[in-house]
Design an enzyme around this catalytic site. Sequence first.
Site, PDB file in Angstrom:
ATOM      1  N   MET A 250      -8.505   8.769   9.443  1.00  8.88           N
ATOM      2  CA  MET A 250      -9.102   9.176   8.160  1.00  8.88           C
ATOM      3  C   MET A 250     -10.154  10.266   8.345  1.00  8.88           C
ATOM      4  SD  MET A 250      -9.418   5.329   6.549  1.00  8.88           S
ATOM      5  CE  MET A 250     -10.241   4.711   8.029  1.00  8.88           C
TER       6      MET A 250
ATOM      7  N   LYS B 246      -4.239   2.639  -2.273  1.00 13.52           N
ATOM      8  CA  LYS B 246      -5.055   2.600  -1.061  1.00 13.52           C
ATOM      9  C   LYS B 246      -4.651   3.666  -0.048  1.00 13.52           C
ATOM     10  CE  LYS B 246      -7.863  -0.125  -0.479  1.00 13.52           C
ATOM     11  NZ  LYS B 246      -9.282  -0.050  -0.840  1.00 13.52           N
TER      12      LYS B 246
ATOM     13  N   ASP C  47       0.813  -1.205   0.000  1.00 11.57           N
ATOM     14  CA  ASP C  47       0.000   0.000   0.000  1.00 11.57           C
ATOM     15  C   ASP C  47       0.853   1.264   0.000  1.00 11.57           C
ATOM     16  OD1 ASP C  47      -2.315  -1.451   0.012  1.00 11.57           O
ATOM     17  OD2 ASP C  47      -2.702  -1.236   2.157  1.00 11.57           O
TER      18      ASP C  47
END
Length: 258
Positions: free
Chosen positions: A177, A64, A42
């Site tokens: 996030m 990602k 990733d």
Amino acid sequence: MINNTQDITPRITLVGAGPGDADLITIKGIKALQTADVILYDALVNDELLDLAPAHSIKVYVGKRSGDQTHSQASINQLMVDYAFNYGHVVRLKGGDPFVFGRGFEEIEFAAQHNIQAQVVPGISSSIGVPELQQIPVTHRGLSESFWVVTGTTANGKISSDLIDASKSKATVVVLMGIHKLAEITEVFKAEGKSSLPAAVIQSGTTVNEKIAIGTVDTIVAAVAEKQISSPALIVFGEVVSLHPEFKTIKALYDTVA
């Protein structure tokens, strides 16, 4: 992608790479990399870890991260299985821990549907490791008896209902996030009368690009703008942030105003 080598035994290992510093991967994770025929990695994985793999191994970047969805989860699942059947041992190298907002279970489930043996190697989650290395414990006697780890937004872009529930508690709240929704998230805490609750935002934790902004729910948006902090970053709300050395200056200012 077809490899003519005979007697290939497909297997998959999901490895948590940790929060960014290459030294924070586990010994078991290193051993998996050292036997990898293929590595699917990733965006948040430290490139130094790729050097641990054999020279013949194939390294495949699968993106990602926020704003960089190079491959869909479905395409990653299929690549993982295809490479395993054609080359043997596939290491799926994921930032942090594979099972903490990493969709790792979906990947081992897909492998099982194709009768491929899959193993999981846990990694240090940024939700704990990054604050810890900034001297912010997620629990501390007298300040926080528990902690929540929540996503900033759901798949449809809305504030998570779990975040709203977490804001009502006395626990430390770590938001992953959520940097692009910081202003909205602070409003959730303000609605609970927590404008003066200590808060921190940490960008690129454990790496050379690490930045931190310290403040309160009321001031953290401005502090983040001043420090020019951006993704990837996590947010910490809770009295434990007051233990950070920089918060002493902020507290002294509040005491003077009061």
